[in-house]
Scaffold this active site. Structure first.
Site: not given
Ligand code: PEP
Ligand code: MG
Length: 581
Positions: A196, A511
């Site tokens: 933390h 993402c």
């Molecule tokens: C990815 O694999 O790009 C993703 C967003 O999932 P994670 O990083 O949670 O495996």
């Protein structure tokens, strides 16, 4: 002579100043016997110490929330919550009663017990929660012994501008106090990247390097120190070249931050007028609030492993409570909840998923949706929780690690069962909840057309997609040089995904970390991406590149690069894209 020491880079930024070695009376916890008739008095003494610790933390958390921001205050509040834990209180009281020992000693025994459990955890994040618990126990022990412990940092100057504090360790409340005195940076001997204290340093914007083992023995009071919170290095008595370099970095960083502030208010368009959607990845309330403040169009990735990793129940109600809290925070913005992605880089100690440990090659084994489809009872609890959350606001469901279209068909049929069960119980949900899939497996990427027909949206997980394409473990530093976003194979496959998604008229987002890495923004735009989802801390940097990119020019350069041979390429793809502007 310059001395360089390394530790954990936990809070970015450069600080240059003079050292101050913090002294603290280390508490010696001794055991002594108490008389049976003094038990009640000893328990009362213990309660008073907890109350005093509680008052100190609560008062500080209010002050910090007012002056610095909610998230910093919330971190201190988690310590307040630990103080109030009933099971610890009962166990401590029982020990005082049964062993007739002093409160400090009973607390110490309880702490040892808890820590021994934490040490056996594989997950470094959970292990590091042990550091936080130790700090909370220490605070109560110091309240039991105020004359011996003294007040922390009694000899610390009131003004700490241009001062770097060197300490054995710092609790969040001590760090908050140093922040109020204007400390420039901190270095500690103990403390991990997930503690933390580390999180708080980052949210307070104090450059920090933790876990510098020899800091207290090698650094001298009052000497000049350069602290690089991005690299996790401190330079004591730096030579002129190092000083000049870091003064320049400080100036550049200042100008860069100022330029980002200008981007904040701009609409997100490329210079040729294409609207680009920015979404955020996040789970914690403060991440969601930060994302909203920066004008995102929604949360593109809400990971749900944390409930399992933190050992909380995997039942429907606790999951629903978490999702509802996020929906409420988002106040009308869509929340994309990803179903459990356990296994491989996200291991879990849980009897719920004992199949996890059986795979010889976890990254290729029973992970993510494969695991969920094995234990459909567990999975349906999550689907029901997601569906029920959708009654409170816009929610989308995202399936990780899809390999075959059959998996989507199975998920849809489990969703239908979950809906029927909710209907029977009279529980509401969104009838049109969109179902999306993550493209992380190369074969799924090549079959994007088939997936487009059975999904409502697509999210590309570049972290895993690259690991599988390049056969390079994403967490293995030894093959990190192979993990190359500019590899022609990666570039071609991504172009195939975005183009096919566009002709199939299915929304597609990235993402993975690449979406929040400004070095790749122009490339992703040239490849055809129009929706990005990233950690909120990256939003402004990426937005800045978008607002400075002419997409058709970047696309033309990309085509030229793809049509050339390796021998004809005299600059890297990223350089070529920058030159195209
Ligand atoms: C990815 O694999 O790009 C993703 C967003 O999932 P994670 O990083 O949670 O495996
Ligand atoms: Mg992934």
């Amino acid at each position: 002579m310059t001395l360089a020491l390394t530790g954990h880079a936990v809070a970015s930024g450069i600080a240059i100043g003079r050292t101050h070695l913090a002294e603290r009376n280390e508490l010696e916890i001794g055991e002594y016997r108490i008389e049976r008739e003094d038990v009640v008095k000893e328990i009362k003494r213990y309660h008073q110490a907890v109350d005093a610790a509680w008052r100190q933390l609560d008062e500080l958390s209010q002050r910090i929330s007012r002056n610095v921001g909610l998230s910093a205050g919330e971190i201190i509040q988690t310590h307040v919550l630990m103080l109030g834990d009933d099971s610890i209180r009962e166990a401590t009281e029982n020990q005082i009663r049964s062993e007739l020992c002093n409160a400090e000693w009973a607390l110490q025994s309880q702490l040892e017990l808890i820590l021994s459990e934490f040490r056996n955890m594989d997950d470094p994040y959970i292990r590091s929660r042990g550091e936080d618990i130790t700090q909370v126990f220490r605070l109560v022990q110091s309240k039991l012994n105020e004359e011996v412990a003294g007040r922390p940092f009694e000899n610390m100057p009131d003004r700490l501008a241009e001062t770097m504090v060197i300490a054995t360790e710092l609790t969040p409340d001590e760090l908050a106090t140093l922040h109020e005195r204007g400390v420039a940076g901190i270095v500690t001997v103990h403390g991990g990247p997930n503690s933390h204290t580390a999180i708080l340093a980052s949210s307070l914007g104090i450059p920090a390097v933790l876990g510098v083992r020899l800091a207290q023995s090698l650094l001298k009071e009052g000497e000049t120190l350069v602290l690089d919170g991005d690299l996790g290095v401190v330079y004591a008595d730096p030579d002129q070249a190092i000083l000049d370099h870091y003064h320049q970095v400080q100036r550049d960083t200042f100008l860069f931050r100022k330029s980002l502030e200008k981007v904040r208010e701009l609409p997100c368009y490329s210079t040729d007028g294409e609207a680009i959607s920015l979404q955020a990845n996040g789970e914690r309330r403060e991440e969601l609030l930060q994302a909203i403040e920066l004008g995102v169009t929604g949360i593109g990735l809400y990971r749900t492993e944390f409930l399992h990793l933190s050992g909380e129940a995997s039942g429907e109600e606790p999951q629903l409570a978490e999702y509802l809290a996020a929906v409420e925070t988002l106040d009308g913005l869509p929340l994309t909840i990803r179903t459990l992605d356990l296994g491989a880089d996200k291991p879990v100690d849980s009897t719920d998923f004992d199949q996890l440990s059986r795979s010889a090659n976890p990254a290729l084994g029973l992970r993510a949706i494969r695991l969920c489809l094995r234990d459909t009872d567990q999975f349906k609890r999550q689907l029901r929780a997601i569906l029920r959350a959708s009654a409170a606001g816009p929610v989308r469901c995202l399936i990780p690690m899809l390999t075959s279209a059959r998996e989507v068909v199975m998920v849809r049929s489990l969703m239908d069962e979950a809906r029927e069960e909710l209907d029977k119980s009279g529980l509401a949900y969104d009838l049109n909840l969109p179902l999306g899939g993550m493209i992380e497996v190369p074969a799924a990427a090549l079959a994007i057309e088939e997936f487009s027909q059975i999904l409502d949206f697509i999210s590309v997980g570049t972290n895993d997609l690259l690991q599988y394409m390049l056969a390079a473990d994403r967490a293995d530093e030894q093959v990190a040089h192979l993990y190359d976003f500019q590899h022609p194979g990666v570039v071609r496959l991504l172009r195939h995904i975005f183009r096919t998604a566009q002709t199939s008229r299915i929304p597609v987002t990235v993402c993975g970390e690449a979406a929040g890495d400004r070095r790749y923004t122009r490339l992703l735009l040239a490849l055809g991406l129009r929706e990005f989802s990233m950690h909120p801390s990256r939003l402004l940097e990426v937005k800045q590149v978008i607002t400075e990119t002419h997409i058709p020019r970047a696309t033309a350069s990309l085509t030229q690069w793809l049509n050339s041979t390796e021998n004809q390429r005299d600059v890297s793809l990223l350089q070529l894209l920058d030159q195209s502007q």
